[in-house]
Write an enzyme that holds these catalytic residues in place. Structure first.
Site, PDB file in Angstrom:
ATOM      1  N   ASN A 136       0.865  -1.180   0.000  1.00  0.00           N
ATOM      2  CA  ASN A 136       0.000   0.000   0.000  1.00  0.00           C
ATOM      3  C   ASN A 136       0.905   1.235   0.000  1.00  0.00           C
ATOM      4  O   ASN A 136       1.490   1.576   1.016  1.00  0.00           O
ATOM      5  CB  ASN A 136      -0.887  -0.047   1.258  1.00  0.00           C
ATOM      6  CG  ASN A 136      -1.689   1.229   1.444  1.00  0.00           C
ATOM      7  OD1 ASN A 136      -1.794   2.052   0.539  1.00  0.00           O
ATOM      8  ND2 ASN A 136      -2.255   1.394   2.632  1.00  0.00           N
ATOM      9  N   TRP A 137       1.009   1.854  -1.146  1.00  0.00           N
ATOM     10  CA  TRP A 137       1.963   2.961  -1.276  1.00  0.00           C
ATOM     11  C   TRP A 137       1.425   4.260  -0.662  1.00  0.00           C
ATOM     12  O   TRP A 137       2.157   5.244  -0.566  1.00  0.00           O
ATOM     13  CB  TRP A 137       2.302   3.202  -2.751  1.00  0.00           C
ATOM     14  CG  TRP A 137       3.045   2.075  -3.401  1.00  0.00           C
ATOM     15  CD1 TRP A 137       3.394   0.877  -2.836  1.00  0.00           C
ATOM     16  CD2 TRP A 137       3.532   2.039  -4.747  1.00  0.00           C
ATOM     17  NE1 TRP A 137       4.063   0.103  -3.740  1.00  0.00           N
ATOM     18  CE2 TRP A 137       4.159   0.787  -4.937  1.00  0.00           C
ATOM     19  CE3 TRP A 137       3.482   2.925  -5.823  1.00  0.00           C
ATOM     20  CZ2 TRP A 137       4.746   0.419  -6.139  1.00  0.00           C
ATOM     21  CZ3 TRP A 137       4.066   2.563  -7.026  1.00  0.00           C
ATOM     22  CH2 TRP A 137       4.690   1.328  -7.183  1.00  0.00           C
ATOM     23  N   LYS A 138       0.139   4.278  -0.339  1.00  0.00           N
ATOM     24  CA  LYS A 138      -0.475   5.490   0.236  1.00  0.00           C
ATOM     25  C   LYS A 138      -0.213   6.689  -0.692  1.00  0.00           C
ATOM     26  O   LYS A 138      -0.184   6.524  -1.898  1.00  0.00           O
ATOM     27  CB  LYS A 138       0.029   5.711   1.668  1.00  0.00           C
ATOM     28  CG  LYS A 138      -0.097   4.434   2.506  1.00  0.00           C
ATOM     29  CD  LYS A 138       0.135   4.638   3.970  1.00  0.00           C
ATOM     30  CE  LYS A 138      -0.022   3.290   4.680  1.00  0.00           C
ATOM     31  NZ  LYS A 138       0.003   3.397   6.136  1.00  0.00           N
ATOM     32  N   HIS A 142      -9.446   1.465   4.794  1.00  0.00           N
ATOM     33  CA  HIS A 142      -8.172   1.629   5.499  1.00  0.00           C
ATOM     34  C   HIS A 142      -8.366   2.570   6.687  1.00  0.00           C
ATOM     35  O   HIS A 142      -9.139   3.524   6.599  1.00  0.00           O
ATOM     36  CB  HIS A 142      -7.107   2.169   4.546  1.00  0.00           C
ATOM     37  CG  HIS A 142      -5.743   2.113   5.147  1.00  0.00           C
ATOM     38  ND1 HIS A 142      -5.288   3.068   6.019  1.00  0.00           N
ATOM     39  CD2 HIS A 142      -4.758   1.192   5.032  1.00  0.00           C
ATOM     40  CE1 HIS A 142      -4.067   2.732   6.415  1.00  0.00           C
ATOM     41  NE2 HIS A 142      -3.717   1.602   5.831  1.00  0.00           N
ATOM     42  N   GLU A 172      -6.682   4.921   7.771  1.00  0.00           N
ATOM     43  CA  GLU A 172      -6.453   6.349   7.474  1.00  0.00           C
ATOM     44  C   GLU A 172      -7.682   6.964   6.800  1.00  0.00           C
ATOM     45  O   GLU A 172      -7.998   8.130   7.005  1.00  0.00           O
ATOM     46  CB  GLU A 172      -5.193   6.490   6.601  1.00  0.00           C
ATOM     47  CG  GLU A 172      -3.937   6.272   7.429  1.00  0.00           C
ATOM     48  CD  GLU A 172      -2.777   5.648   6.681  1.00  0.00           C
ATOM     49  OE1 GLU A 172      -2.759   5.683   5.435  1.00  0.00           O
ATOM     50  OE2 GLU A 172      -1.873   5.104   7.354  1.00  0.00           O
ATOM     51  N   GLU A 228      -5.520  -4.826  10.464  1.00  0.00           N
ATOM     52  CA  GLU A 228      -4.478  -3.840  10.712  1.00  0.00           C
ATOM     53  C   GLU A 228      -4.772  -3.093  12.012  1.00  0.00           C
ATOM     54  O   GLU A 228      -5.542  -2.125  12.007  1.00  0.00           O
ATOM     55  CB  GLU A 228      -4.418  -2.833   9.567  1.00  0.00           C
ATOM     56  CG  GLU A 228      -4.143  -3.442   8.219  1.00  0.00           C
ATOM     57  CD  GLU A 228      -3.542  -2.421   7.248  1.00  0.00           C
ATOM     58  OE1 GLU A 228      -2.437  -2.658   6.785  1.00  0.00           O
ATOM     59  OE2 GLU A 228      -4.183  -1.382   7.006  1.00  0.00           O
ATOM     60  N   GLY A 264       2.460   2.244  10.797  1.00  0.00           N
ATOM     61  CA  GLY A 264       3.436   3.317  10.659  1.00  0.00           C
ATOM     62  C   GLY A 264       4.133   3.676  11.967  1.00  0.00           C
ATOM     63  O   GLY A 264       4.816   4.692  12.054  1.00  0.00           O
ATOM     64  N   SER A 285       3.305  -2.142  10.321  1.00  0.00           N
ATOM     65  CA  SER A 285       4.756  -2.251  10.545  1.00  0.00           C
ATOM     66  C   SER A 285       5.334  -3.617  10.185  1.00  0.00           C
ATOM     67  O   SER A 285       6.218  -4.120  10.877  1.00  0.00           O
ATOM     68  CB  SER A 285       5.106  -1.875  11.983  1.00  0.00           C
ATOM     69  OG  SER A 285       4.751  -0.518  12.230  1.00  0.00           O
ATOM     70  N   GLY A 320       2.830  -1.133   4.276  1.00  0.00           N
ATOM     71  CA  GLY A 320       2.887   0.290   3.939  1.00  0.00           C
ATOM     72  C   GLY A 320       4.329   0.715   3.694  1.00  0.00           C
ATOM     73  O   GLY A 320       4.897   0.499   2.623  1.00  0.00           O
ATOM     74  N   GLY A 321       4.942   1.304   4.704  1.00  0.00           N
ATOM     75  CA  GLY A 321       6.288   1.870   4.595  1.00  0.00           C
ATOM     76  C   GLY A 321       7.301   0.990   3.870  1.00  0.00           C
ATOM     77  O   GLY A 321       8.011   1.453   2.974  1.00  0.00           O
TER      78      GLY A 321
HETATM   79  P1  PGA Z   1       2.847   0.321   7.640  1.00  0.00           P
HETATM   80  O1  PGA Z   1       1.381   0.543   7.007  1.00  0.00           O
HETATM   81  O2  PGA Z   1       3.382  -0.963   7.067  1.00  0.00           O
HETATM   82  O3  PGA Z   1       3.647   1.518   7.216  1.00  0.00           O
HETATM   83  O4  PGA Z   1       2.667   0.228   9.123  1.00  0.00           O
HETATM   84  C1  PGA Z   1       0.511  -0.536   6.805  1.00  0.00           C
HETATM   85  C2  PGA Z   1      -0.780  -0.043   6.190  1.00  0.00           C
HETATM   86  O5  PGA Z   1      -1.237   1.044   6.560  1.00  0.00           O
HETATM   87  O6  PGA Z   1      -1.371  -0.722   5.332  1.00  0.00           O
END
Ligand code: PGA
Length: 253
Positions: A10-12, A97, A99, A169, A175, A215, A236-237
């Site tokens: 997930n590149w956001k 998600h 966010e 999640e 994050g 994470s 994500g990251g």
């Molecule tokens: P993260 O994000 O790996 O940076 O914690 C995961 C996500 O939000 O899908």
């Protein structure tokens, strides 16, 4: 039950088209050796979907949108619809998600409406659920997860749900560098699968792949992915660096 692991990036809100193309160029060769053993998916921002989709032709990497609206078209400034994602080359769409829930007012109901549209136009939802730190600390994790699963799946038939991906999640792990332990993840994943048995049946529940997200890094992926109900990761990251993402893909059993 043999479920093919699915690792999604997930590149956001990261990567211009140029940066996105350079990332997938590296990824293509780095993950080609897992062939069909592991399903690999990337979710670039909307502007990069089409060029990335083109760059991934004839590769073993699939494409996902990061959200979609519940209407196929109309006066919804700033939104993208399911048929648009489909046309851009997507197979999957991430929905709900945390966010989106936290910053953009998504609710179980809007997530459900978006999911209904996604399926109608031929996309497979990656449904995100998970509790906040406050909810975990007050022992509400399972109740929250139960409500989110049931809310998102309202109105779906078993045959549709069998193809879904659910991403557990925990919000406190996204994050933050804090991962759930593999035992904490397994506990919630098994509970999600039990919800699916209650809502549908064992066969359907056994088909659904449940990813862990929050994470996930090269050094914790193998442990998380070794658990029986952890069928993949939503990353994500670490998905923004080709070598890290490829290491996570290779950690899948
Ligand atoms: P993260 O994000 O790996 O940076 O914690 C995961 C996500 O939000 O899908």
């Amino acid at each position: 039950m043999d479920r093919r692991p699915i690792i999604a990036g997930n590149w956001k809100m990261n990567k211009t088209v140029g940066e996105a193309l350079s990332l997938v160029r590296d990824l293509r060769s780095l993950v080609s050796m897992v062939r069909d053993r592991v399903e690999v998916v990337v979710a670039p921002p909307f502007t990069a979907l089409h060029p990335v989709g083109k760059a991934l032709e004839d590769s073993n990497i699939g494409l996902a949108g990061q959200n979609c609206h519940w209407e196929p078209s109309g006066a919804y400034t700033g939104e993208i619809s399911a048929p648009m994602l489909k046309e851009a080359g997507c197979t999957y769409v991430i929905l709900g998600h945390s966010e989106r829930r936290q910053y953009f007012g998504e609710t179980d109901e809007t997530v459900n409406r978006r999911a209904l549209s996604a399926v109608k136009y031929g996309l497979v939802p990656i449904l995100c659920i998970g509790e906040t730190l406050k909810e975990r600390e007050s022992n509400q994790t399972l109740e929250v997860v139960r409500r989110q699963v049931r809310g998102a799946l309202a109105g779906f038939a078993a045959a549709e749900v069998a193809r879904f991906v659910i991403a557990y999640e925990p919000v406190w792990a996204i994050g933050t560098g804090k991962t759930a332990t593999s035992d904490q993840a397994q506990e919630v994943h098994a509970f999600i699968r039990e919800q699916l048995v209650e809502l549908y049946d064992r066969r359907t529940a056994d088909h659904v792949r449940i990813q862990y997200g929050g994470s996930v890094k090269p050094d914790n992926a193998a442990d998380l992915l070794s658990k029986p109900d952890v069928d993949g990761a939503l990353v994500g990251g670490a998905s923004l660096k080709a070598a890290d993402f490829a290491a996570i893909v290779k950690a899948a059993p």
